[in-house]
Scaffold this motif. Structure first.
Motif, short mmCIF file in Angstrom:
data_model
loop_
_atom_site.label_atom_id
_atom_site.label_comp_id
_atom_site.label_asym_id
_atom_site.label_seq_id
_atom_site.Cartn_x
_atom_site.Cartn_y
_atom_site.Cartn_z
N LYS A 59 0.82 -1.22 0.00
CA LYS A 59 0.00 0.00 0.00
C LYS A 59 0.85 1.27 0.00
O LYS A 59 0.51 2.28 0.63
CB LYS A 59 -0.97 0.00 1.18
CG LYS A 59 -1.89 -1.22 1.22
CD LYS A 59 -2.94 -1.10 2.32
CE LYS A 59 -3.81 -2.35 2.37
NZ LYS A 59 -4.87 -2.26 3.42
N ASP A 100 1.14 3.21 -2.36
CA ASP A 100 0.46 4.25 -3.13
C ASP A 100 -0.29 5.21 -2.23
O ASP A 100 -0.68 6.30 -2.66
CB ASP A 100 -0.51 3.60 -4.12
CG ASP A 100 -1.49 2.65 -3.44
OD1 ASP A 100 -1.01 1.73 -2.73
OD2 ASP A 100 -2.70 2.81 -3.62
N SER A 150 2.75 -1.96 -4.21
CA SER A 150 1.32 -1.65 -4.19
C SER A 150 0.67 -2.72 -5.06
O SER A 150 0.62 -2.61 -6.28
CB SER A 150 1.06 -0.25 -4.76
OG SER A 150 -0.35 -0.04 -4.86
N THR A 203 -2.32 -3.72 -5.54
CA THR A 203 -3.50 -3.36 -6.33
C THR A 203 -3.12 -2.61 -7.60
O THR A 203 -3.86 -2.62 -8.59
CB THR A 203 -4.47 -2.49 -5.50
OG1 THR A 203 -3.77 -1.33 -5.03
CG2 THR A 203 -5.02 -3.28 -4.32
N GLN A 204 -1.96 -1.93 -7.60
CA GLN A 204 -1.49 -1.22 -8.78
C GLN A 204 -0.39 -2.00 -9.51
O GLN A 204 0.29 -1.47 -10.39
CB GLN A 204 -0.97 0.17 -8.39
CG GLN A 204 -2.07 1.06 -7.83
CD GLN A 204 -1.60 2.50 -7.61
OE1 GLN A 204 -0.44 2.83 -7.83
NE2 GLN A 204 -2.53 3.36 -7.20
N GLU A 205 -0.22 -3.27 -9.10
CA GLU A 205 0.74 -4.18 -9.73
C GLU A 205 2.17 -3.64 -9.68
O GLU A 205 2.96 -3.82 -10.62
CB GLU A 205 0.33 -4.47 -11.19
CG GLU A 205 -1.04 -5.14 -11.30
CD GLU A 205 -1.41 -5.49 -12.73
OE1 GLU A 205 -0.64 -5.12 -13.63
OE2 GLU A 205 -2.46 -6.13 -12.93
N LYS A 206 2.52 -3.03 -8.58
CA LYS A 206 3.87 -2.52 -8.39
C LYS A 206 4.61 -3.38 -7.36
O LYS A 206 4.06 -3.68 -6.31
CB LYS A 206 3.85 -1.07 -7.91
CG LYS A 206 3.31 -0.08 -8.93
CD LYS A 206 3.30 1.34 -8.38
CE LYS A 206 2.78 2.33 -9.43
NZ LYS A 206 2.73 3.72 -8.88
#
Length: 460
Positions: free
Chosen positions: A337, A339, A362, A364-367
């Motif tokens: 998280k 982001d 992150s 959910t942001q594919e990082k």
């Protein structure tokens, strides 16, 4: 000398395009000739070997055609077992396969034991024991890397290395024999410094082989991996991202995962047996409490821990308790998280973690996913072996034999340093030689051989 003829179904049972029935032994071609009718009415013995022949399996007692088939025969010694081998390709399905197998058994063959075709290949000198064990590793390989390692072992890369070390040992033993038996002859004896140098070189080779064993076991069996953390930090999101599918339910509600979720996946050729656990926290919910206890059980058995922390929150008491649990474990820390505004104290976290790797992500942001996978690969290979290595020690039995060999050579080195008599040194070095012979089957007990092949599938 093995003089009986064996048969078994070589393909998986059930409905399929074809089934293959294998026959091996001195009577294999005679059995085929008695039950097979080629379309041209010519005896199978008149056809060139290693070529498919079209015809029918015919039961003479019942005067009945059992199936339309393609057959091939291969003459000794250029076969898998180094015996005459026949393979019958019939229609897939339980009925035709069973009927043909029963006819072969009535015609003079017996049912093969599990792994008996490969056992005959070993006993007849076509392959050594390490290569034979690689056959099952090929069948059970879970990843391309596991398959490649097993294939290399089947082709003899590990056996070659073991034989090289045994060759060095036998050369040393020969020098010792000369020094013991021909003391009065004008022959230069090996010196203690030369013996020490030779033995330390043998030790170095054994240690190099053993260094591959931890990685080899993972490649063969999979890395037991557990994702842990308190509720709602992104554990299930991480599992879904690694799997590239929505396997675990993801919500904003803490405690959504109330039991463990187990999956198998491959990370850059490394098989992982990965478990997404219920969030570890104090709870009054009976079902969730059971899930937390199961999470702790899987945590205790894991080879690798992936701890997920929420970067948008300060470290809590629960986080710190989990950090204490992983202090002496192989672990990767995911700071998820990122982001969101970061509130976690990274300096404090790094101090608590000491040398452990922290990866910012992150999910959910594919990082951060690539970095996570790269770190798993790095930890598996541990800087000790390269993923391109042509051999790995993947078998627990092989590892035990190597450990015994290393212990014997270490005892021999200690004896050399004490300048003990050559006949005493010879015992330890010979023990090292015999321990390595267990890997290739040169010195292994018959009971162990039987036990190894009993684990094979029928028809292989």
């Amino acid at each position: 000398m093995i003089d009986d003829t064996i048969t078994a179904i070589a393909t998986a049972p059930g409905e399929a395009g074809i089934s293959i029935i294998r026959i091996s032994g001195s009577n294999a071609i005679n059995i085929l000739d008695s039950i097979f009718r080629s379309k041209k009415g010519i005896s199978i013995k008149e056809f060139p070997q290693r070529k498919m022949v079209y015809g029918h399996i015919f039961d003479r007692e019942k005067d009945k055609v059992l199936d339309e088939v393609l057959v091939v025969y291969m003459k000794t010694p250029y076969t898998y077992t180094k015996e005459d081998v026949v393979e019958i390709n019939c229609h897939g399905g339980i009925v035709p396969t069973r009927n043909i197998l029963e006819l072969i058994l009535r015609s003079g063959a017996r049912m093969a034991d599990p792994g008996e075709f490969t056992k005959r290949a070993f006993l007849n000198g076509r392959i050594d024991l390490a290569q034979a064990e690689a056959v099952m590793d090929l069948i059970s390989a879970k990843t391309d890397k596991g398959f490649d390692v097993a294939l290399n072992q089947l082709e003899g890369t590990l056996s070659k290395k073991v034989k090289e070390v045994r060759g060095a040992i036998i050369e040393t033993l020969a020098h010792i024999h000369v020094s013991i038996d021909y003391t009065e002859e004008d022959i230069q004896e090996i010196t203690y410094p030369e013996l020490l140098s030779n033995s330390e070189a043998i030790k170095e080779n054994l240690e190099g082989l053993l260094k591959t064993s931890e990685t080899g076991k993972i490649i063969r069996e999979g890395l037991n991996t557990v994702i842990i953390g308190k509720p709602n930090v992104g554990k299930s999101s991480l599992l879904n991202a690694l799997l590239r599918e929505s396997r675990a339910i993801v919500t904003d509600i803490p405690g959504t995962t109330r039991d463990v979720i187990e999956e198998n996946l491959s990370v850059k050729g490394i098989p992982l047996k990965i478990v997404d656990t219920a969030g570890i926290r104090e709870t009054e919910d009976i079902v969730e409490k059971i899930g937390v206890e199961r999470s702790k059980e899987f945590f205790n058995k894991a080879d690798l821990i992936i701890l997920v922390l929420d970067a948008s929150e300060e470290l809590t008491k629960e986080d710190k308790e989990i950090l204490e649990l992983i202090e002496k474990r192989k672990a990767i820390i995911i700071l998820n998280k990122t982001d969101l505004p970061i509130k976690i104290g990274e300096d404090e976290l790094q101090e608590l973690l000491k040398e452990k790797k922290i990866i910012r992500s992150s999910i959910t942001q594919e990082k951060g996913l690539t970095e996570i996978e790269d770190e798993i690969v790095k930890m598996v290979y541990g800087g000790q072996v390269k993923s391109a290595s042509s051999y790995f020690v993947t078998n627990v039995r092989h590892k035990a034999s190597l450990e015994n060999a290393l212990r014997s050579i270490n005892e021999g080195i200690d004896a050399i340093k004490q300048n003990l008599p050559f006949d005493l040194l010879e015992v330890d070095i010979k023990d090292c030689y015999d321990a390595l012979g267990e890997i290739t089957g040169d010195t292994v007990d018959d009971n162990i051989i039987d036990k190894i092949f009993a684990n094979f599938c029928l028809g292989k």
